[in-house]
Design a protein around this motif. Structure first.
Motif, PDB file in Angstrom:
ATOM      1  N   ASN A 125       0.780  -1.259  -0.211  1.00 36.22           N
ATOM      2  CA  ASN A 125       0.148   0.232   0.122  1.00 36.22           C
ATOM      3  C   ASN A 125       0.850   1.192   0.125  1.00 36.22           C
ATOM      4  O   ASN A 125       0.543   2.247  -0.660  1.00 36.22           O
ATOM      5  CB  ASN A 125      -1.072  -0.044   1.215  1.00 36.22           C
ATOM      6  N   ASP A 126       1.885   1.248   0.941  1.00 36.78           N
ATOM      7  CA  ASP A 126       2.741   2.409   0.959  1.00 36.78           C
ATOM      8  C   ASP A 126       3.254   3.123  -0.354  1.00 36.78           C
ATOM      9  O   ASP A 126       3.629   4.136  -0.532  1.00 36.78           O
ATOM     10  CB  ASP A 126       3.876   2.284   1.962  1.00 36.78           C
ATOM     11  N   ARG A 129       0.209   4.874  -3.750  1.00 34.69           N
ATOM     12  CA  ARG A 129      -0.683   5.912  -3.651  1.00 34.69           C
ATOM     13  C   ARG A 129      -0.718   6.760  -4.404  1.00 34.69           C
ATOM     14  O   ARG A 129      -1.904   7.493  -4.646  1.00 34.69           O
ATOM     15  CB  ARG A 129      -0.050   6.471  -2.277  1.00 34.69           C
ATOM     16  N   GLN A 160       7.775   8.867  -4.876  1.00 34.25           N
ATOM     17  CA  GLN A 160       7.515   8.382  -3.671  1.00 34.25           C
ATOM     18  C   GLN A 160       7.901   9.634  -2.554  1.00 34.25           C
ATOM     19  O   GLN A 160       8.954  10.129  -2.752  1.00 34.25           O
ATOM     20  CB  GLN A 160       8.247   7.364  -3.160  1.00 34.25           C
ATOM     21  N   GLN A 163      10.641   9.107   3.032  1.00 37.36           N
ATOM     22  CA  GLN A 163      10.418   8.621   4.395  1.00 37.36           C
ATOM     23  C   GLN A 163      10.837   7.279   4.829  1.00 37.36           C
ATOM     24  O   GLN A 163      11.441   6.642   3.948  1.00 37.36           O
ATOM     25  CB  GLN A 163       8.845   8.699   4.378  1.00 37.36           C
ATOM     26  N   ARG A 165       9.095   4.434   7.057  1.00 39.46           N
ATOM     27  CA  ARG A 165       7.489   4.366   7.776  1.00 39.46           C
ATOM     28  C   ARG A 165       7.550   2.809   8.165  1.00 39.46           C
ATOM     29  O   ARG A 165       7.656   1.909   7.169  1.00 39.46           O
ATOM     30  CB  ARG A 165       6.627   4.649   6.750  1.00 39.46           C
ATOM     31  N   SER A 167       4.789   0.011   9.936  1.00 40.75           N
ATOM     32  CA  SER A 167       3.219  -0.156  10.640  1.00 40.75           C
ATOM     33  C   SER A 167       3.079  -1.590  10.907  1.00 40.75           C
ATOM     34  O   SER A 167       3.608  -2.441  10.518  1.00 40.75           O
ATOM     35  CB  SER A 167       2.296   0.454   9.616  1.00 40.75           C
ATOM     36  N   VAL A 182       8.502   0.772   4.630  1.00 43.01           N
ATOM     37  CA  VAL A 182       8.888   1.525   3.400  1.00 43.01           C
ATOM     38  C   VAL A 182      10.182   2.300   3.759  1.00 43.01           C
ATOM     39  O   VAL A 182      10.068   3.103   4.825  1.00 43.01           O
ATOM     40  CB  VAL A 182       7.837   2.366   2.741  1.00 43.01           C
ATOM     41  N   SER A 196      10.430  -1.426  -0.003  1.00 41.42           N
ATOM     42  CA  SER A 196       9.201  -1.619   0.656  1.00 41.42           C
ATOM     43  C   SER A 196       8.933  -3.281   0.857  1.00 41.42           C
ATOM     44  O   SER A 196       9.583  -3.891  -0.084  1.00 41.42           O
ATOM     45  CB  SER A 196       7.988  -0.962  -0.020  1.00 41.42           C
ATOM     46  N   SER A 198       6.382  -6.391   3.245  1.00 38.81           N
ATOM     47  CA  SER A 198       5.271  -6.565   4.177  1.00 38.81           C
ATOM     48  C   SER A 198       5.224  -8.053   4.420  1.00 38.81           C
ATOM     49  O   SER A 198       5.571  -8.857   3.556  1.00 38.81           O
ATOM     50  CB  SER A 198       3.991  -5.910   4.018  1.00 38.81           C
ATOM     51  N   ALA A 845       1.038   3.329  12.944  1.00 38.26           N
ATOM     52  CA  ALA A 845       2.207   3.440  11.826  1.00 38.26           C
ATOM     53  C   ALA A 845       3.121   4.670  12.530  1.00 38.26           C
ATOM     54  O   ALA A 845       2.584   5.602  13.227  1.00 38.26           O
ATOM     55  CB  ALA A 845       1.665   4.168  10.513  1.00 38.26           C
ATOM     56  N   ARG A 847       6.309   7.285  11.355  1.00 40.74           N
ATOM     57  CA  ARG A 847       7.128   7.697  10.141  1.00 40.74           C
ATOM     58  C   ARG A 847       7.883   8.727  10.695  1.00 40.74           C
ATOM     59  O   ARG A 847       7.739   9.551  11.550  1.00 40.74           O
ATOM     60  CB  ARG A 847       5.896   8.372   9.126  1.00 40.74           C
TER      61      ARG A 847
END
Length: 848
Positions: A125-126, A129, A160, A163, A165, A167, A182, A196, A198, A845, A847
């Protein structure tokens, strides 16, 4: 308040328009299309009056909207993506192949079906977007667009956010835990990097016997050249996933189990739950993109992508043995005519859970009971030289291993101040290796690669029973390919151009697309029933496709707009529908032709700081559709291929949505989808025996005015949202769904399908009418809070609870079984899916 008044007026006018067209009342069941009261087929007496993650667990898990992919700033699309998904809602009743999806300009739609399998990048998802979304028949800058619009997801590292991040999320849906991260550092010399990944997992999901284990990874590298007019980006991403599936079942089993979430796909083995139907996929996607700003007014974007990997789904297979499925009709209380015996079976199944699940221990013991056999080849000699236990039951994996290459080039230029040209060309090629592999012999020593139906149909023909005639009586073990093996080959190329004229009061656009699709089958086995047309390349099928769109927007002022768009399209038949039985031979459907589509839409937009609204009316007509079904026919007592040619449909309705700020921080939102999606003709249906290719019957299907299945024809949503100046928010939304219909069995809507029934009798009516599901509702809440520390550290907390009233009787869809007995629909009753009861999703999350 002027804008809000216009919005309310538009809503009222749309309702009046619907009422004036007789739209507000559903077609009564007794006025639906039926077979003739007389058995004479020539009579004229027939009435002619008319995903999410949750979806991953369904049999057809790619039909629904993904909120991640389709959500946009459009108020109606947001509601459809996030509020209507629980009901398997389909925008305008279209299938998912009506929407085109791109990653960095490269098409992600599967060439076999036209669908997009967004699970290939689930959990990322990160980095997904940044989206460019067109809705419906709007102008699209990066492609011609589909009937339901297009979405391009920009996954370039330079796009992007810089950052770090991390979560963690907890849920009680498909998975219970998710960790996602990410990393996008700030680099020098115009280099950009994004990493990134997950993991999502659950030992058991919401539905008993399911499980979920998924990893995701993403790498993006991008370089901008010194003059910053050019850049090259490379991305690779994937989501390797294993998940135990749930399944639809029948009311009798839901009653016995005491829950609408009964799952027939699992059973106990050594005290542990084991699922027989497990999806296992890993399909990486690599995308290389070059962006070139030629000058102040022109740009050239080129993308090359390649998809590869494995995609499989396991299932049980058996030969000369009892059906192992626990909800098979012969094992149920309703199959017993003696009420005492039926009650005893019922009581036993209620009391003992193992009696209503797969009996793994029995499958193993059945495979080890008989004496070892010596395997003989087709000439009666011990050619295979194998002695051992032949498995009656096995667990197989049905594989669909896809390789897809895509080349796309787009050129955009602005001429003067008012005129823009968007154009592009593309070439796509896909090869899918379709086959089965032995996954588990379940205690036996080997499996014999012969066809169990052919053994019954051709008991004295050793050649006919062979799945691969060049390797007769072939012994297979774990990991071996058996049963069938063929490649589907598809190529698609074309070009499109669009012109947009933007004037002070009017915007106009026109677009055209022309392409060619070619497909053929390559058989890897010489099938014993079809030795002449099963091995090697088949004849190539070629189809011209085209499309044209026109649109205009009238700007009343800077906040109020009127628009109208129209399109005509011709698209090729789906590969999967074109072949009668690609697992055994290369025969195609007779009269194979393209599908024709005409569509118009028009409406009103309101865009202001405090009010947003859209009212859209649409009408779409589909002609010459095709459907191919493979199944066992109890009437003919044979496995067969069912093809329905010349299917016509119409989809029309209104989409209404609005958002208004009541007071500072408090807003009300609403969305209404009023649709009517029906079949408009009586197509021809051909039933072909699978093992001989003999045409057994050609009939008319009396399905005119039947409804498109498994989506609400009408959906409603109203909600309140509060945004606090102290950085927290809360939403509450009520959703209501109406006019949902089951997928119907076309065999029951033929003359032969009711030949033994008295016209007008209760049994006759139950056989021909399409079942409408009960109206349903959900109440959802969602909220969140954010904190900032030292101006560079952020913490985000979000919590959502869906179906908070715990409506556990929400049947979202289902289907009539293709097996049926005239006058005894209870023998093979309808199967249903149910929405989850109360469920939640919570995420925190960090960041920095």
């Amino acid at each position: 308040m002027k804008q809000f008044t216009l919005f309310i007026l538009a809503l009222c006018l749309s309702q009046l328009a619907l009422a004036g067209n007789g739209f507000t009342e559903a077609i009564p069941l007794h006025e639906r299309d039926t077979v003739p009261d007389s058995i004479d087929i020539n009579t004229n007496s027939i009435p002619i009056i008319s995903l999410s993650e949750t979806e991953l667990e369904r049999e057809d898990g790619f039909e629904n909207i993904s909120g991640l992919l389709t959500a946009s700033n459009d108020v109606f699309t947001n509601a459809a993506a996030f509020n209507f998904g629980v009901a398997r809602f389909k925008m305008r009743g279209y299938q998912s192949n009506a929407t085109q999806i791109f990653l960095n300009g490269s098409s992600m739609n599967d060439l076999e079906t036209g669908n997009t399998y967004w699970s290939m990048w689930g959990g990322l998802n990160d980095v997904l977007r940044n989206r460019n979304v067109s809705i419906g028949l709007q102008a699209t800058e990066f492609a011609f667009g589909g009937l339901n619009g297009a979405t391009n997801i920009d996954i370039g590292a330079a796009s992007q956010r810089i950052q770090r991040r991390i979560s963690y999320a907890s849920s009680n849906r498909s998975y219970f835990h998710r960790i996602m991260g990410v990393y996008t550092p700030k680099l020098k010399n115009d280099w950009f990097l994004t990493i990134s990944g997950s993991r999502r997992w659950a030992q058991e999901g919401y539905q008993e016997g399911t499980f979920y284990d998924s990893w995701s990874y993403f790498l993006g590298v991008e370089k901008k050249f010194a003059d910053r007019t050019q850049s090259i980006a490379f991305n690779i991403l994937a989501s390797p996933t294993q998940r135990g599936r749930g399944g639809a079942s029948i009311p009798e089993m839901y009653e016995i189990a005491g829950t609408n979430y009964y799952n027939p796909n699992w059973g106990f083995q050594n005290g542990e739950k084991r699922n027989a139907r497990v999806n296992n996929s890993h399909q990486p996607i690599a995308v290389l993109q070059h962006k070139w700003k030629l000058n102040e007014n022109s740009s050239l974007n080129t993308a090359i992508s390649y998809q590869f990997g494995r995609n499989g789904a396991s299932a049980l297979d058996w030969n000369n043995a009892r059906d192992p499925r626990p909800d098979y009709y012969r094992y149920l209380p309703s199959n017993y005519s003696d009420p005492v015996a039926a009650q005893a079976i019922y009581d036993a199944m209620v009391a003992d859970q193992s009696l209503r699940q797969i009996n793994w221990d029995n499958l193993y013991s059945s495979n080890m009971l008989d004496d070892p056999e010596t395997i003989m080849d087709a000439n009666g000699e011990a050619g295979n030289n194998i002695t051992g236990l032949r498995s009656k039951y096995i667990q197989e994996e049905r594989r669909y291993d896809r390789q897809k290459a895509d080349f796309t080039i787009n050129y955009n230029t602005v001429i003067g101040q008012d005129f823009t040209i968007n154009s592009g060309a593309y070439y796509r090629r896909q090869n899918t290796h379709n086959h089965k592999r032995v996954l588990d012999l379940l205690g036996g020593d080997y499996h014999l690669d012969v066809d169990r139906f052919a053994e019954r149909d051709f008991p004295d023909d050793e050649n006919a029973i062979q799945n691969d005639l060049d390797s007769p009586n072939r012994v297979v073990g774990v990991g071996d390919i058996f049963g069938y093996s063929y490649d589907s080959n598809i190529s698609n190329y074309g070009a499109w151009v669009q012109g947009q004229l933007n004037l002070s009061k009017v915007d106009l656009f026109a677009a055209v697309n022309v392409g060619q699709t070619q497909f053929w089958r390559t058989g890897n086995f010489r099938n014993g029933r079809f030795p002449e047309n099963s091995l090697g390349d088949s004849e190539k099928q070629n189809f011209l496709e085209y499309g044209a769109k026109l649109g205009a927007t009238y700007k009343i002022n800077g906040r109020n707009y009127l628009f109208a768009n129209g399109a005509i399209m011709q698209r090729p038949p789906s590969y999967r529908e074109a072949y009668l039985s690609p697992r055994t031979r290369d025969d195609v459907v007779q009269g194979l032709t393209t599908e024709k589509i005409q569509s118009v839409e028009g409406g009103y937009y309101l865009k202001s700081p405090y009010y947003k609204a859209r009212v859209t009316g649409y009408y779409t007509r589909f002609q010459d559709g095709l459907e191919t079904i493979n199944f066992y026919n109890d009437v003919q007592r044979t496995f067969g291929n069912l093809t329905i040619n010349g299917i016509d449909r119409q989809h029309f309705g209104v989409e209404i949505a609005g958002e208004a700020q009541i007071v500072t921080g408090l807003s009300i939102t609403g969305a209404v989808a009023l649709g009517q999606y029906t079949y408009t003709n009586r197509p021809s249906m051909t039933f072909t025996q699978d093992n001989t290719a003999e045409v057994l019957s050609v009939e008319t299907v009396y399905q005119k005015d039947f409804y498109v299945d498994n989506t609400p024809q009408r959906a409603y949503s109203v909600g309140l949202r509060y945004n606090s100046p102290k950085f927290w928010f809360a939403n509450v939304t009520f959703n209501y769904f109406d006019e949902m219909y089951l997928d119907f069995n076309p065999l029951r809507r033929t003359v032969e399908g009711v030949a033994t029934l008295e016209p007008g009798s209760e049994s006759f009516n139950q056989t021909i009418f399409q079942e409408e599901l009960a109206n349903q509702y959900t109440l959802d809440i969602f909220g969140g809070k954010s904190w900032r520390f030292d101006y560079k550290y952020y913490i985000y907390l979000t919590v959502g609870v869906s179906n908070i009233l715990n409506n556990r009787d929400f049947a979202t869809g289902g289907y009539e079984q293709l097996r049926y007995v005239q006058g005894d629909l209870d023998r093979f009753p309808n199967r249903y899916y149910y929405a989850y009861g109360i469920n939640y999703f919570a995420q925190i999350a960090f960041r920095f």
